[in-house]
Design a protein around this motif. Structure first.
Motif, PDB file in Angstrom:
ATOM      1  N   GLU A 114      20.835  25.941  23.940  1.00 44.31           N
ATOM      2  CA  GLU A 114      19.529  26.155  23.308  1.00 44.31           C
ATOM      3  C   GLU A 114      18.393  25.796  24.260  1.00 44.31           C
ATOM      4  N   ARG A 115      18.522  24.658  24.962  1.00 47.51           N
ATOM      5  CA  ARG A 115      17.481  24.244  25.913  1.00 47.51           C
ATOM      6  C   ARG A 115      17.342  25.259  27.045  1.00 47.51           C
ATOM      7  N   LEU A 116      18.476  25.765  27.545  1.00 50.88           N
ATOM      8  CA  LEU A 116      18.434  26.750  28.622  1.00 50.88           C
ATOM      9  C   LEU A 116      17.771  28.040  28.139  1.00 50.88           C
ATOM     10  N   ARG A 117      18.119  28.498  26.952  1.00 53.88           N
ATOM     11  CA  ARG A 117      17.500  29.702  26.396  1.00 53.88           C
ATOM     12  C   ARG A 117      15.993  29.512  26.231  1.00 53.88           C
ATOM     13  N   ASP A 118      15.591  28.358  25.676  1.00 59.68           N
ATOM     14  CA  ASP A 118      14.168  28.086  25.477  1.00 59.68           C
ATOM     15  C   ASP A 118      13.424  28.021  26.810  1.00 59.68           C
ATOM     16  N   ALA A 119      14.069  27.429  27.820  1.00 64.86           N
ATOM     17  CA  ALA A 119      13.434  27.349  29.138  1.00 64.86           C
ATOM     18  C   ALA A 119      13.242  28.751  29.716  1.00 64.86           C
ATOM     19  N   LEU A 120      14.223  29.604  29.536  1.00 67.82           N
ATOM     20  CA  LEU A 120      14.096  30.985  30.028  1.00 67.82           C
ATOM     21  C   LEU A 120      12.995  31.735  29.288  1.00 67.82           C
ATOM     22  N   MET A 121      12.958  31.578  27.976  1.00 69.54           N
ATOM     23  CA  MET A 121      11.967  32.294  27.167  1.00 69.54           C
ATOM     24  C   MET A 121      10.545  31.784  27.413  1.00 69.54           C
ATOM     25  N   ASN A 122      10.388  30.510  27.757  1.00 69.20           N
ATOM     26  CA  ASN A 122       9.063  29.920  27.960  1.00 69.20           C
ATOM     27  C   ASN A 122       8.631  29.941  29.420  1.00 69.20           C
ATOM     28  N   GLU A 123       9.353  30.692  30.236  1.00 68.74           N
ATOM     29  CA  GLU A 123       9.031  30.863  31.648  1.00 68.74           C
ATOM     30  C   GLU A 123       8.935  29.549  32.401  1.00 68.74           C
ATOM     31  N   GLN A 124       9.809  28.618  32.095  1.00 70.78           N
ATOM     32  CA  GLN A 124       9.801  27.356  32.838  1.00 70.78           C
ATOM     33  C   GLN A 124      10.264  27.615  34.266  1.00 70.78           C
ATOM     34  N   GLU A 125       9.617  26.926  35.170  1.00 69.43           N
ATOM     35  CA  GLU A 125       9.907  27.120  36.579  1.00 69.43           C
ATOM     36  C   GLU A 125      11.327  26.656  36.906  1.00 69.43           C
ATOM     37  N   GLY A 126      12.075  27.495  37.570  1.00 69.48           N
ATOM     38  CA  GLY A 126      13.429  27.149  37.991  1.00 69.48           C
ATOM     39  C   GLY A 126      14.498  27.350  36.925  1.00 69.48           C
ATOM     40  N   ALA A 127      14.132  27.810  35.742  1.00 72.81           N
ATOM     41  CA  ALA A 127      15.116  27.984  34.665  1.00 72.81           C
ATOM     42  C   ALA A 127      16.128  29.064  35.014  1.00 72.81           C
ATOM     43  N   LEU A 128      15.663  30.170  35.570  1.00 72.20           N
ATOM     44  CA  LEU A 128      16.570  31.258  35.939  1.00 72.20           C
ATOM     45  C   LEU A 128      17.486  30.820  37.085  1.00 72.20           C
ATOM     46  N   VAL A 147      14.963  38.378  28.477  1.00 76.18           N
ATOM     47  CA  VAL A 147      13.813  37.466  28.518  1.00 76.18           C
ATOM     48  C   VAL A 147      12.514  38.256  28.385  1.00 76.18           C
ATOM     49  N   ARG A 148      12.404  39.360  29.094  1.00 82.05           N
ATOM     50  CA  ARG A 148      11.191  40.190  29.030  1.00 82.05           C
ATOM     51  C   ARG A 148      10.976  40.725  27.615  1.00 82.05           C
ATOM     52  N   ASN A 149      12.025  41.245  26.982  1.00 85.65           N
ATOM     53  CA  ASN A 149      11.911  41.770  25.614  1.00 85.65           C
ATOM     54  C   ASN A 149      11.597  40.642  24.619  1.00 85.65           C
ATOM     55  N   GLY A 150      12.183  39.487  24.822  1.00 85.03           N
ATOM     56  CA  GLY A 150      11.924  38.347  23.942  1.00 85.03           C
ATOM     57  C   GLY A 150      10.483  37.891  24.022  1.00 85.03           C
ATOM     58  N   ARG A 151       9.919  37.883  25.214  1.00 82.47           N
ATOM     59  CA  ARG A 151       8.511  37.487  25.383  1.00 82.47           C
ATOM     60  C   ARG A 151       7.573  38.499  24.726  1.00 82.47           C
ATOM     61  N   LYS A 152       7.941  39.778  24.803  1.00 82.38           N
ATOM     62  CA  LYS A 152       7.131  40.809  24.142  1.00 82.38           C
ATOM     63  C   LYS A 152       7.148  40.598  22.626  1.00 82.38           C
ATOM     64  N   GLU A 153       8.323  40.286  22.083  1.00 84.12           N
ATOM     65  CA  GLU A 153       8.424  40.040  20.640  1.00 84.12           C
ATOM     66  C   GLU A 153       7.596  38.826  20.231  1.00 84.12           C
ATOM     67  N   ILE A 154       7.642  37.785  21.028  1.00 83.42           N
ATOM     68  CA  ILE A 154       6.875  36.569  20.721  1.00 83.42           C
ATOM     69  C   ILE A 154       5.378  36.875  20.780  1.00 83.42           C
ATOM     70  N   ALA A 155       4.948  37.621  21.798  1.00 79.87           N
ATOM     71  CA  ALA A 155       3.538  37.975  21.937  1.00 79.87           C
ATOM     72  C   ALA A 155       3.064  38.835  20.773  1.00 79.87           C
ATOM     73  N   ALA A 156       3.934  39.684  20.237  1.00 80.06           N
ATOM     74  CA  ALA A 156       3.576  40.552  19.115  1.00 80.06           C
ATOM     75  C   ALA A 156       3.660  39.811  17.778  1.00 80.06           C
ATOM     76  N   GLY A 157       4.158  38.575  17.801  1.00 76.05           N
ATOM     77  CA  GLY A 157       4.262  37.784  16.572  1.00 76.05           C
ATOM     78  C   GLY A 157       5.464  38.149  15.716  1.00 76.05           C
ATOM     79  N   LYS A 158       6.425  38.812  16.309  1.00 74.17           N
ATOM     80  CA  LYS A 158       7.633  39.202  15.574  1.00 74.17           C
ATOM     81  C   LYS A 158       8.707  38.125  15.754  1.00 74.17           C
ATOM     82  N   PRO A 159       9.657  38.067  14.810  1.00 74.36           N
ATOM     83  CA  PRO A 159      10.791  37.156  15.025  1.00 74.36           C
ATOM     84  C   PRO A 159      11.623  37.657  16.204  1.00 74.36           C
ATOM     85  N   SER A 160      12.026  36.741  17.048  1.00 74.99           N
ATOM     86  CA  SER A 160      12.685  37.115  18.290  1.00 74.99           C
ATOM     87  C   SER A 160      14.186  37.333  18.098  1.00 74.99           C
TER      88      SER A 160
END
Length: 176
Positions: A114-128, A147-160
Motif C-alpha cells: 500500500e505504501r509503495l502504491r501510494d508513493a507511486l501515485m503521489n509522485e514521491q521522488e525515487g518511488a519508481l 500511475v499516469r491513468n490513476g493521477r488523471k482519475e484523481i485530478a478529475a475527482g473520480k474514484p481511482s
C-alpha cells in the motif's frame, strides 16, 4: 484397626504418580486455557477448524459464534475452557503463535505494498526506482501507464480504479 491404616497407605501409593498442584496453580492453568479459548473464539470458524481440534470442541466454538448475548457467550467460554482440559494446550499454543505470526507477516506485506502504491501515485521522488530495485521483473511501461491513468482519475475527482489495479499488479509481482 490396622486394616484402616492399610487402606490409607494403599490410597497414598495410588497418588504417588500424580503431581501435586496447589489451588493457585490450578487456577493459573485454568485461566491460561480460558485465554486460549478466547483467542480461538476471536478467529473465524474456518481457522478454528484448521487447528485439528476434536469435533465436540469445534461444535462448541460454532455455538459460541451463534450467540449474541454477553452472558450466553460467557457461559459458552467457560464450557470451552472445561473442554480444553482434554486437549494438549502446548501444541495448541504453538499452532496459535504460528497462526498469529503468519497473519502479522501478511499484514506487514500488505501495508508495504500500500505504501509503495501510494508513493507511486503521489509522485514521491525515487518511488519508481525503489519499486524497480525491489521487483526487477516488473513491467515498467505498464506501471507508468497505471500511475499516469490513476493521477488523471484523481485530478478529475473520480474514484481511482487504476490504484486498485496497480496494487493488484504489485501484489502479483510480490507473490512471484
Amino acid at each position: 484397626m490396622t486394616e484402616d491404616f492399610d487402606f490409607i497407605h494403599d490410597e497414598m501409593d495410588d497418588n504417588e504418580g500424580e503431581e501435586y498442584l496447589s489451588r493457585s496453580e490450578k487456577k493459573r492453568r485454568s485461566t491460561a486455557r480460558q485465554k486460549i479459548g478466547e483467542d480461538l473464539a476471536r478467529m473465524p470458524i474456518t481457522a478454528v477448524r484448521s487447528f485439528g481440534l476434536p469435533s465436540a470442541l469445534v461444535a462448541a466454538f460454532e455455538e459460541f459464534h451463534k450467540y449474541s448475548k454477553h452472558e450466553a457467550k460467557r457461559r459458552q467460554m467457560q464450557f470451552i475452557g472445561r473442554m480444553l482440559r482434554e486437549v494438549d494446550t502446548a501444541e495448541l499454543e504453538a499452532r496459535l503463535s504460528d497462526y498469529h505470526a503468519g497473519r502479522a507477516s501478511a499484514t506487514a506485506d500488505f501495508q508495504h505494498l500500500e505504501r509503495l502504491r501510494d508513493a507511486l501515485m503521489n509522485e514521491q521522488e525515487g518511488a519508481l526506482d525503489e519499486m524497480l530495485e525491489t521487483y526487477p521483473s516488473a513491467d515498467v511501461q505498464y506501471v507508468r501507464q497505471l500511475v499516469r491513468n490513476g493521477r488523471k482519475e484523481i485530478a478529475a475527482g473520480k474514484p481511482s480504479k487504476t490504484a486498485r489495479t496497480l496494487f493488484r499488479y504489485l501484489r502479483d509481482i510480490e507473490e512471484q
